[in-house]
Design a protein around this motif. Sequence first.
Motif, short mmCIF file in Angstrom:
data_model
loop_
_atom_site.label_atom_id
_atom_site.label_comp_id
_atom_site.label_asym_id
_atom_site.label_seq_id
_atom_site.Cartn_x
_atom_site.Cartn_y
_atom_site.Cartn_z
N THR A 164 12.34 70.33 -21.77
CA THR A 164 13.46 69.63 -22.44
C THR A 164 13.45 69.90 -23.94
O THR A 164 14.51 70.02 -24.55
N LEU A 165 12.27 70.02 -24.53
CA LEU A 165 12.21 70.27 -25.98
C LEU A 165 12.57 71.73 -26.30
O LEU A 165 13.32 72.00 -27.24
N VAL A 166 12.03 72.65 -25.51
CA VAL A 166 12.35 74.08 -25.72
C VAL A 166 13.85 74.31 -25.52
O VAL A 166 14.49 75.02 -26.30
N ASP A 167 14.40 73.66 -24.49
CA ASP A 167 15.83 73.81 -24.21
C ASP A 167 16.67 73.34 -25.41
O ASP A 167 17.63 74.01 -25.80
N ALA A 168 16.30 72.21 -26.00
CA ALA A 168 17.04 71.71 -27.17
C ALA A 168 16.92 72.69 -28.33
O ALA A 168 17.90 73.01 -29.00
N ASP A 169 15.71 73.20 -28.56
CA ASP A 169 15.51 74.16 -29.66
C ASP A 169 16.32 75.43 -29.43
O ASP A 169 16.94 75.96 -30.36
N LEU A 170 16.32 75.94 -28.20
CA LEU A 170 17.08 77.15 -27.91
C LEU A 170 18.57 76.94 -28.17
O LEU A 170 19.27 77.83 -28.64
N ARG A 171 19.04 75.73 -27.89
CA ARG A 171 20.47 75.44 -28.08
C ARG A 171 20.80 75.06 -29.52
O ARG A 171 21.94 74.68 -29.83
N GLY A 172 19.81 75.11 -30.40
CA GLY A 172 20.06 74.79 -31.81
C GLY A 172 20.13 73.30 -32.09
O GLY A 172 20.55 72.89 -33.17
N ILE A 173 19.73 72.47 -31.10
CA ILE A 173 19.71 71.02 -31.32
C ILE A 173 18.29 70.66 -31.75
O ILE A 173 17.55 69.96 -31.06
N SER A 174 17.90 71.16 -32.95
CA SER A 174 16.49 71.06 -33.33
C SER A 174 16.06 69.61 -33.56
O SER A 174 14.88 69.29 -33.46
N SER A 175 17.03 68.72 -33.84
CA SER A 175 16.67 67.30 -33.99
C SER A 175 16.01 66.77 -32.72
O SER A 175 15.26 65.80 -32.77
N HIS A 176 16.28 67.37 -31.58
CA HIS A 176 15.72 66.91 -30.31
C HIS A 176 14.70 67.91 -29.73
O HIS A 176 14.36 67.85 -28.56
N GLY A 177 14.22 68.82 -30.60
CA GLY A 177 13.29 69.83 -30.13
C GLY A 177 11.85 69.49 -30.50
O GLY A 177 11.47 68.31 -30.59
N ILE A 178 11.07 70.53 -30.76
CA ILE A 178 9.62 70.39 -30.99
C ILE A 178 9.32 69.55 -32.23
O ILE A 178 8.22 69.01 -32.36
N GLN A 179 10.33 69.39 -33.12
CA GLN A 179 10.08 68.54 -34.30
C GLN A 179 9.86 67.08 -33.93
O GLN A 179 9.37 66.29 -34.71
N ARG A 180 10.20 66.69 -32.68
CA ARG A 180 9.95 65.33 -32.21
C ARG A 180 8.51 65.13 -31.73
O ARG A 180 8.11 64.02 -31.41
N LEU A 181 7.74 66.22 -31.61
CA LEU A 181 6.44 66.13 -30.93
C LEU A 181 5.51 65.09 -31.57
O LEU A 181 4.94 64.24 -30.87
N LYS A 182 5.38 65.15 -32.89
CA LYS A 182 4.47 64.23 -33.57
C LYS A 182 4.87 62.77 -33.31
O LYS A 182 4.02 61.90 -33.09
N TRP A 183 6.20 62.54 -33.35
CA TRP A 183 6.74 61.20 -33.13
C TRP A 183 6.42 60.72 -31.71
O TRP A 183 5.97 59.59 -31.49
N TYR A 184 6.58 61.61 -30.73
CA TYR A 184 6.24 61.26 -29.35
C TYR A 184 4.74 60.94 -29.22
O TYR A 184 4.35 59.95 -28.60
N LEU A 185 3.90 61.80 -29.83
CA LEU A 185 2.44 61.60 -29.69
C LEU A 185 2.01 60.28 -30.34
O LEU A 185 1.15 59.57 -29.81
N ASN A 186 2.65 59.95 -31.47
CA ASN A 186 2.33 58.66 -32.10
C ASN A 186 2.66 57.50 -31.17
O ASN A 186 1.90 56.52 -31.09
N MET A 187 3.78 57.60 -30.47
CA MET A 187 4.17 56.50 -29.56
C MET A 187 3.22 56.42 -28.36
O MET A 187 2.99 55.36 -27.81
N ILE A 188 2.67 57.57 -27.98
CA ILE A 188 1.67 57.55 -26.89
C ILE A 188 0.40 56.85 -27.38
O ILE A 188 -0.16 55.99 -26.69
N LYS A 189 -0.03 57.22 -28.58
CA LYS A 189 -1.23 56.59 -29.15
C LYS A 189 -1.07 55.08 -29.30
O LYS A 189 -2.02 54.32 -29.13
N GLU A 190 0.15 54.66 -29.63
CA GLU A 190 0.42 53.22 -29.80
C GLU A 190 0.75 52.52 -28.48
O GLU A 190 1.11 51.34 -28.48
N HIS A 191 0.68 53.26 -27.38
CA HIS A 191 0.99 52.71 -26.05
C HIS A 191 2.41 52.17 -25.93
O HIS A 191 2.69 51.28 -25.12
N ILE A 192 3.32 52.70 -26.75
CA ILE A 192 4.75 52.45 -26.52
C ILE A 192 5.16 53.31 -25.32
O ILE A 192 5.94 52.88 -24.47
#
Lengths: 360, 360
Positions: free
Chosen positions: A32-60
Motif C-alpha cells: 500500500t505504501l509503495v503503491d502510493a509512492d508510485l502514484r505520486g501520492i507521497s503523503s501516503h507513502g514511505i514518509q508515513r513509516l516513522k509515524w506508523y512505527l511510533n503508533m505501534i510503539k505507543e500501542h495505538i
Amino acid sequence: MRINYQDEQSFLENVFAAYDFTKEDSKLLADTLVDADLRGISSHGIQRLKWYLNMIKEHIIESKNQPIILKETPTSLLIDANQNMGQIASNLAMKKLIEKTKKSVILVAVIRNSNHFGTAGYYSRMAAEAGLIGISNTNTRPLVVPTNAKDAFLGSNAFAFTFPAEPHPFVFDGATSVVSGGKIQVLAKKGEQIPGEWAINGEREVVKDANVAEDILSAVAFTEKQPGGGVLTLGGNSEENSNYKGFGNSLVVEILTGILAQGSISADTNTGKHDFSQFFLTIDPSFFGDLDVLKGNVESMFDRIRNLDHTPGTQIMVPGDREYKRFDDNKVAGVAIDDTTAGQLDDIAKDLGLKAPKAI
Amino acid sequence: MRINYQDEQSFLENVFAAYDFTKEDSKLLADTLVDADLRGISSHGIQRLKWYLNMIKEHIIESKNQPIILKETPTSLLIDANQNMGQIASNLAMKKLIEKTKKSVILVAVIRNSNHFGTAGYYSRMAAEAGLIGISNTNTRPLVVPTNAKDAFLGSNAFAFTFPAEPHPFVFDGATSVVSGGKIQVLAKKGEQIPGEWAINGEREVVKDANVAEDILSAVAFTEKQPGGGVLTLGGNSEENSNYKGFGNSLVVEILTGILAQGSISADTNTGKHDFSQFFLTIDPSFFGDLDVLKGNVESMFDRIRNLDHTPGTQIMVPGDREYKRFDDNKVAGVAIDDTTAGQLDDIAKDLGLKAPKAI
C-alpha cells in the motif's frame, strides 16, 4: 533522492515483519505504501513509516492482532479491525465484497476500531480491477471547519470511487475537504505560500503561509483543546461559493464511517481515543448492461471530455489520468523521497539491523 | 402572492388528470411539486408546471405510459421509465427498495428512459422516514464546465443523501455543481448580480451579471451547438481551489446515471435526445447497530456542530435544518409564487376550465 520500488517493497516488508506483523500483513502494508509512492501520492507513502512505527510503539496500533468478522450476510459485513492497521481489515473487507458482488450485485462493509488505512483509492481499485464499482471512505483526525464555524470538527474524510475502464480505471480519490492536511504539509516543508483558499485561523481568516497553517493543523488534530482554525470545506471560505456543499459531503462520510460503525467521530479522535472507521461499497455494473458496452461508453465519454476546448497552457484530465501516468513513470525512474524521510529510513534500518534502500 | 398548499395540491391533481395521467400519478406529481414549494425549493415547485405541460404537448413526456421493470433481484432493480415523468418511476423504485432493505441490508435501482424527477431529496426522504439511508441521483441537461474546459458537458447532476434523525432526518440535497441553474434563474428574474464564482463565459471568465449568465445557460442546455461557458464545478473557476474535486463528484453521478442506465449522458440531452437516468440506493443502518443508538449518536453530533463557535451574524445549519423550518412555516403562511407563475397558472386553468388557486 529516488529509490527502486522493489527495494522499497522488500525493505518495508522486513521492517513490518520486525514489528511483529505476519508475513502476509507485512507484504500488504508494504504494497500500500509503495503503491502510493508510485502514484505520486507521497503523503501516503514511505514518509508515513516513522509515524506508523511510533503508533505501534505507543500501542495505538496492535501489530499482532487480527481483524474479527462481527456480522456477515450475502450483502453485508461488519468488521472489528481489532486496533491493527486499517489496511489489514480493509483488504479483508474488499476481498470479501469482491468475491460476493457477482452474485449479490451490491454489497456494503463497515469497519470499526481501526487505524489509518493508507489511500482510499487502493481498495476501490481492487474492485475496478475485478470489473466492479468500488467506493471507499474513512474518517480521520479532526481538521476541517464546518461552514461559518471557527473550530475544526470534521475529518478530511477521504472518498474514493472507481469504475472499470481502459487504458486505466476511473479513479476519483481524495479528501472531501478542499485539500488534505498532507498537501499543506508538503508546502510547509518547502516554505511556500498556499495558492488558494485552503486554511483559516481561529477568526476564520484565510491563512496563506503554509507554515502558519501547518502549526494550526498540528494543534487542531493532535491536542484536546480546539485552538481554532483548520482546513476549509470544498467551496472555500465563503457561503456564497456553496462551501456548505463541501460541508455536506464531509458529513456524509462522517455518517457512513464513525456513526455507522459506532466508533469515534473525527471530532473525538484527538481526545484520547484513536479509533477510525471505514466504509466500503461494491456494485456489479454488469447487472445493468454488458460490461464491455458500459466500458466502451464510459471511455468514449472520457475521451470527449479530454478533448474539449480548454484554456491555453492547461490540460483536461479525467480522475486517474495523472496517477496512472506517474505509476508507469516511477516504476522506471524510481520513487522520489525527501531528505527528511531518507534520514528517518536510515535510523529505522540501523535500529533493526537492516539496510535502507539506496539512491538509484 | 401566497397560496394555500392544499389548494395547490388539488389544482395540480386536476391539471395532471386533464393531461391523461392516472389518478395515482397525478396525486404523486402534485405532491412532489407542493413538497418542493413547502420546503422553499421553488425552482422545483409549481413554477415548473408550464414547462412540464409543454413537454407533454411535444410528446417528450408520455403521460399515459407506465414504467416497466426490466430486471429485479432481491438487491437490485432496472426500470424503464417508458418516457413518462421521472417522478413516477422513481417513486416505484424507492418503494420497492424500501420494502426489501430490511431483508437485504443494501439495494440499488437504476432508471433509464426517464424525464425530470423533481427534487432528489423527495425519494431519499422516503428512505429516511422508513429508518434507512437513502441516496438519489439524476443527470440533467448539460450545464457544467469541467476543470480547465471552455464548454459545458456535465449536468448539474443532483445528489441527495439522508439519514434518520429527530427532530428531522439529515437531508443533504442539491446539485453537485457550485449551484443549480435554477439559482441563477432566480437572480436573473430579480435583475441581481451573482455573489460568487458560479458561472463563466466561453473564455472561462467569471460572469457576474445573472441575466448574461442565464442567457449562456439557456443556449448551453437547449441548443445543439455548444456556444461556450456554463456553470462551474464546486470549487469555482480555479484549479488551485480544487475545482477538479467538484468535477469528480459530477462525473461520479454521470457514471451512476447515464452510463449505468445506458441512457444519454448529460452532454447528449441537448441534441434531440431527452432521456435522463436516475440512480437510487438504500442501506439499513440497523444492520450495524441499534437504530435508536445510531440516531442518538448522529443527533448529538449535529447538536455539537450547530453549537460550535461561529462568526458573528452567521448560523451553523446542518443539511435539512433550513428546509424543515420552511416546511413548517409555509404550511401555515402558504406557498409563495411569483407573478409570472401566477399568470401562467391562470392561463392553464382557463384552458382546462379549472380554477387557479387564489391568493390567501
